[in-house]
Design a protein around this motif. Structure first.
Motif, short mmCIF file in Angstrom:
data_model
loop_
_atom_site.label_atom_id
_atom_site.label_comp_id
_atom_site.label_asym_id
_atom_site.label_seq_id
_atom_site.Cartn_x
_atom_site.Cartn_y
_atom_site.Cartn_z
N PRO A 262 -34.83 21.65 47.43
CA PRO A 262 -35.02 20.21 47.30
C PRO A 262 -33.74 19.45 47.68
N PRO A 263 -33.85 18.42 48.49
CA PRO A 263 -32.66 17.66 48.86
C PRO A 263 -31.88 17.15 47.66
N ASN A 264 -32.58 16.67 46.63
CA ASN A 264 -31.88 16.12 45.47
C ASN A 264 -31.07 17.18 44.73
N GLU A 265 -31.55 18.42 44.75
CA GLU A 265 -30.77 19.51 44.15
C GLU A 265 -29.43 19.66 44.87
N THR A 266 -29.48 19.57 46.20
CA THR A 266 -28.27 19.73 47.00
C THR A 266 -27.31 18.57 46.77
N LEU B 281 -18.25 15.89 45.97
CA LEU B 281 -18.68 15.47 47.29
C LEU B 281 -19.79 14.45 47.11
N ARG B 282 -19.61 13.27 47.69
CA ARG B 282 -20.61 12.22 47.53
C ARG B 282 -21.49 12.14 48.76
N LEU B 283 -22.75 11.76 48.53
CA LEU B 283 -23.69 11.62 49.64
C LEU B 283 -23.30 10.42 50.49
N LEU B 284 -23.15 10.65 51.77
CA LEU B 284 -22.78 9.61 52.71
C LEU B 284 -23.98 9.11 53.50
N HIS B 285 -24.90 10.03 53.82
CA HIS B 285 -26.05 9.66 54.63
C HIS B 285 -27.14 10.70 54.42
N ARG B 286 -28.39 10.24 54.47
CA ARG B 286 -29.55 11.13 54.33
C ARG B 286 -30.62 10.68 55.30
N THR B 287 -31.22 11.62 55.99
CA THR B 287 -32.29 11.30 56.92
C THR B 287 -33.29 12.45 56.96
N ALA B 288 -34.44 12.21 57.51
CA ALA B 288 -35.48 13.23 57.64
C ALA B 288 -36.08 13.13 59.03
N HIS B 289 -36.53 14.25 59.57
CA HIS B 289 -37.16 14.22 60.89
C HIS B 289 -38.10 15.41 61.05
N PRO B 290 -39.06 15.30 61.96
CA PRO B 290 -39.96 16.42 62.23
C PRO B 290 -39.23 17.54 62.96
N ASP B 291 -39.87 18.67 63.05
CA ASP B 291 -39.30 19.82 63.73
C ASP B 291 -39.28 19.60 65.23
N LEU B 292 -38.13 19.82 65.86
CA LEU B 292 -38.01 19.60 67.30
C LEU B 292 -38.82 20.61 68.11
N HIS B 293 -39.17 21.74 67.50
CA HIS B 293 -39.97 22.74 68.20
C HIS B 293 -41.45 22.63 67.86
N ALA B 294 -41.80 21.58 67.08
CA ALA B 294 -43.20 21.31 66.72
C ALA B 294 -43.89 22.48 66.03
N ARG B 295 -43.14 23.21 65.21
CA ARG B 295 -43.74 24.30 64.45
C ARG B 295 -44.59 23.71 63.33
N PRO B 296 -45.81 24.20 63.15
CA PRO B 296 -46.72 23.61 62.16
C PRO B 296 -46.14 23.62 60.75
N GLY B 297 -46.17 22.45 60.10
CA GLY B 297 -45.74 22.34 58.73
C GLY B 297 -44.24 22.28 58.50
N VAL B 298 -43.45 22.39 59.57
CA VAL B 298 -41.99 22.42 59.42
C VAL B 298 -41.42 21.02 59.61
N HIS B 299 -40.54 20.63 58.70
CA HIS B 299 -39.80 19.37 58.84
C HIS B 299 -38.43 19.55 58.19
#
Length: 198
Positions: free
Chosen positions: A158-162, A171-189
């Protein structure tokens, strides 16, 4: 399958993985975070460097780059694919990265690495990242979410765990983003997180 090694499956599939890794560019993979990368020359550590796609791109920008890759087959391919790039390759891995000693880095990059660490490995690994950072340095890491390929050891972290774990190591969070898989693997993000010393 969580009893597998963190690098399980990568050596046997190194040739196919090299084609996959090199089929997307450094700029495509890191487009959301490039504005956070330091100007050259900055000391860069690429942990889990794979075939060196990112390490080579950063070296071409004028950064001195250390590429840590524990899988011999990937490391060998990386040296061949990016010969003459000036990358310093090392055989090392988290959670400890002992071969780096007292070295410090302005940018520590972990692309598709953190999800291989078991829960008990993550706290010492984060401590290592904090130790390796130079003053004002940054850590950029990506988290893979989705189905685990056969023969691999991965955890859906989980991102929040990290973020919370990083905070315990100042270490403080500076930036967070999300994106789909560049190889278009099903269910992967993916989630990408950037940290700097608090």
């Amino acid at each position: 399958m969580n009893d597998l090694s963190s690098t399980a499956g990568y050596g046997a599939e190194a040739d196919a993985l090299a084609v996959q890794y090199e089929s997307v560019t450094f700029a495509e993979v890191h487009r959301d975070m490039l504005h956070l990368f330091p100007p050259a020359p900055a000391a860069v550590l690429d942990i889990g460097a794979g075939t060196g796609r990112d390490a080579a791109a950063l070296a071409a920008l004028g950064h001195p780059v250390v590429a840590a890759e524990p899988t011999p087959e990937l490391r060998c391919l990386g040296k061949q694919l990016h010969a003459g790039s000036g990358i310093r390759w090392i055989d090392d891995a988290l959670p400890a990265l002992p071969s780096l000693g007292a070295e410090r880095f302005d940018l520590v990059l972990l692309t598709a690495v953190w999800m291989h660490l078991a829960p008990a490995e993550r706290p010492p690994a984060m401590r290592t990242l904090a130790r390796l950072l130079a003053p004002g340095g940054r850590v950029v890491l990506s988290l893979r979410h989705g189905p685990v390929p056969p023969g691999r050891r991965m955890f859906d972290v989980p991102p929040n765990e990290t973020v919370t774990l990083a905070a315990t190591h100042h270490l403080r969070l500076l930036h967070r983003t999300a994106h789909p898989d560049l190889h278009a693997r099903p269910g992967v993000h993916w989630t990408v997180l950037a940290f700097e010393p608090a």
